[in-house]
Motif scaffolding. Structure first.
Motif, short mmCIF file in Angstrom:
data_model
loop_
_atom_site.label_atom_id
_atom_site.label_comp_id
_atom_site.label_asym_id
_atom_site.label_seq_id
_atom_site.Cartn_x
_atom_site.Cartn_y
_atom_site.Cartn_z
N LEU A 25 0.82 -1.22 0.00
CA LEU A 25 0.00 0.00 0.00
C LEU A 25 0.85 1.26 0.00
O LEU A 25 0.34 2.35 -0.27
CB LEU A 25 -0.94 0.00 1.22
CG LEU A 25 -2.04 -1.06 1.19
CD1 LEU A 25 -2.77 -1.12 2.53
CD2 LEU A 25 -3.03 -0.80 0.06
N GLY A 26 2.13 1.13 0.34
CA GLY A 26 3.02 2.28 0.27
C GLY A 26 3.36 2.95 1.58
O GLY A 26 4.01 4.00 1.60
N SER A 43 -3.00 4.42 -0.70
CA SER A 43 -1.95 3.91 -1.57
C SER A 43 -1.69 4.86 -2.74
O SER A 43 -0.54 5.19 -3.05
CB SER A 43 -2.33 2.52 -2.08
OG SER A 43 -1.31 1.98 -2.87
N LYS A 66 1.66 7.31 -3.32
CA LYS A 66 2.43 7.16 -4.56
C LYS A 66 2.27 8.35 -5.49
O LYS A 66 2.68 8.32 -6.65
CB LYS A 66 2.00 5.86 -5.26
CG LYS A 66 2.33 4.61 -4.43
CD LYS A 66 1.67 3.36 -4.99
CE LYS A 66 1.95 2.17 -4.06
NZ LYS A 66 1.23 0.95 -4.50
#
Length: 461
Positions: free
Chosen positions: A80-81, A446, A450
């Motif tokens: 998910l980051g 997420s 990003k």
């Protein structure tokens, strides 16, 4: 909320380089494995044996089985980051009897494995020493947080954690939401250990010992570990922001008093050596006193502050509010809605100059809903957008905020509400093997992390 306050506009670029985005959980709520790995019982293990104390008569014996599934959960965080994970260590896994005399190597091994896997995957560990799950033996033998003996026990536990994990963990939280332990655990009794019968005066004594225990843990770290490990130790407090209901002076003073009884209760002693004067005036002899030696000992024993924030309320002065005594003594009325009837929590968010913020919202578990329906948590998406926009604006206004943790990573055991409330950005299917399913809020995060949130905003509005 200003230019950053538009939900559609908030993006990762609104935050400075190095700003930490993470998720959070707590041991009792997710780990399970009550009788595995040499763990002793905590007060929540025992509290939930009386099924009438939990809304759905459940417990955390299995919870969401993070004890066995931590690798799966960490890998999901990575996908998910997120870059940080705030977890808590179960005191009863390290010292099953809480006394700090004989360490449980199996418990140490579990957290070593967890921490090592996090670091291997690029997740920074933020470790909480106490998230409400006191070893039951300390409650049974000395009255838990009502005894001054617990201060030394906590210091020994903290030292063991620093010694075993501090070469990798650089951000430590001593106690999470001590107000909840004091008021709901020892004052009202709706949380473990319970059995208080509304004796709210006890909450001030429990809080007093938590402050001393926090300071003792920081003292141990600074004297024995700071030079070699180079980490920081902080405290996480919870506060509902208090906004005056009117421009009347009595409502303005009442709102300040309300914050005193939340943030000031714990932070004033650490920064100024004593409790807020508004508490002294109203609580009287039930509010303990610090000796001169204790005042010096607790002063400035903090490297960072975390604030857990869920909602804001209007506060009006009320000489005799019809509430439990902890709130009666404050002489405030807590209001949740604007005059229009709209809930304040979704309209207005305030942040103070604090270093780390944790934010979350719950939703009711709906057994009749389909999986697609429960994953489409658009209200939570809007909630996080609004909070993040407010944090970004606060930073632009000069607030020293360095991190944001979403509560909670997983749906879990929500204390006295059992599994009827879901705070997770990841759905846990309790009926089908505890499988994990990212909700719309997790997917929005997420994309946000990003740098894709702005392009995809239409998907979640």
């Amino acid at each position: 909320m200003g230019s950053a306050g538009s939900e559609a506009e908030v993006s990762r670029a609104d935050f400075p380089d190095g700003f930490v985005f993470g998720v959070a959980t707590s041991a009792y709520q997710i780990e399970g494995a009550r009788r595995e790995g040499g763990k002793g019982d905590s007060i929540w293990d025992v509290f939930t044996e009386d099924k009438e104390r939990v809304l759905d008569r459940s417990n955390g014996d299995v919870a969401v089985d993070h004890y066995h599934r931590y690798k799966e959960d960490i890998e999901l965080m990575v996908s998910l980051g997120f870059s940080a994970y705030r977890f808590s260590i179960s005191w009863a896994r390290i010292f099953p009897d809480g006394l700090g005399e004989k360490i449980n190597e199996q418990g140490v091994a579990f957290y070593n494995n967890l921490i090592n896997f996090m670091i291997e995957k690029g997740i920074e560990p933020y470790a909480t020493l106490y998230h409400w799950d006191l070893p039951n033996n300390l409650q049974k033998t000395m009255g838990g947080w009502l005894s001054d003996k617990i201060v030394e026990c906590f210091a020994l536990y903290a030292e063991a954690c620093f010694a075993n994990f501090g070469d990798r963990v650089k951000r430590w939280i001593t106690i999470n939401e001590p107000l909840q332990t004091a008021v709901n655990g020892y004052g009202i009794g709706v949380f473990a250990p319970g059995g208080c019968k509304g004796e709210t005066s006890r909450c001030y004594l429990a809080a007093h010992h938590q402050i001393l225990a926090h300071a003792a843990a920081v003292d141990v770290y600074r004297k024995k570990f700071k030079a070699a490990q180079g980490g920081e130790v902080g405290l996480v407090v919870d506060c509902e922001w208090a906004e005056p209901f009117s421009e009347k002076l009595e409502d303005q003073v009442a709102s300040e008093r309300r914050v005193d009884f939340q943030l000031g209760w714990y932070l004033d002693p650490i920064y100024f050596g004593d409790y807020p004067e508004s508490m002294r005036q109203r609580v009287g002899k039930d509010l303990p006193t610090f000796s001169e030696k204790e005042r010096e000992f607790i002063r400035d024993k903090i490297d960072f502050i975390g604030i857990n924030h869920y909602t804001s309320r209007f506060i009006a002065h009320h000489p005799c509010p019809g509430d439990i005594s902890f709130y009666q003594v404050q002489q405030v009325e807590r209001l949740e809605k604007w005059n229009s009837g709209e809930p304040i929590g979704e309209r207005c968010v305030h942040f103070l100059n604090l270093v780390y913020a944790l934010v979350g919202m719950d939703e009711e578990d709906d057994p009749s809903a389909t999986l697609d329906q429960v994953l489409n948590d658009t209200k939570r998406v809007g909630y996080f957008k609004g909070y993040l926009a407010s944090v970004a604006q606060a930073i632009k206004d000069g607030a020293d905020v360095r991190g944001y943790f979403a509560w909670s990573f997983l749906d879990n055991f929500e204390w006295a509400m059992g599994y009827t409330k879901r705070f997770g950005i990841v759905y846990v299917d309790y009926k089908n093997g505890l499988s994990r399913h990212p909700k719309a809020s997790a997917l929005w995060f997420s994309r946000f992390l990003k740098g894709e949130a702005a392009e995809n905003k239409a998907d979640t509005n």
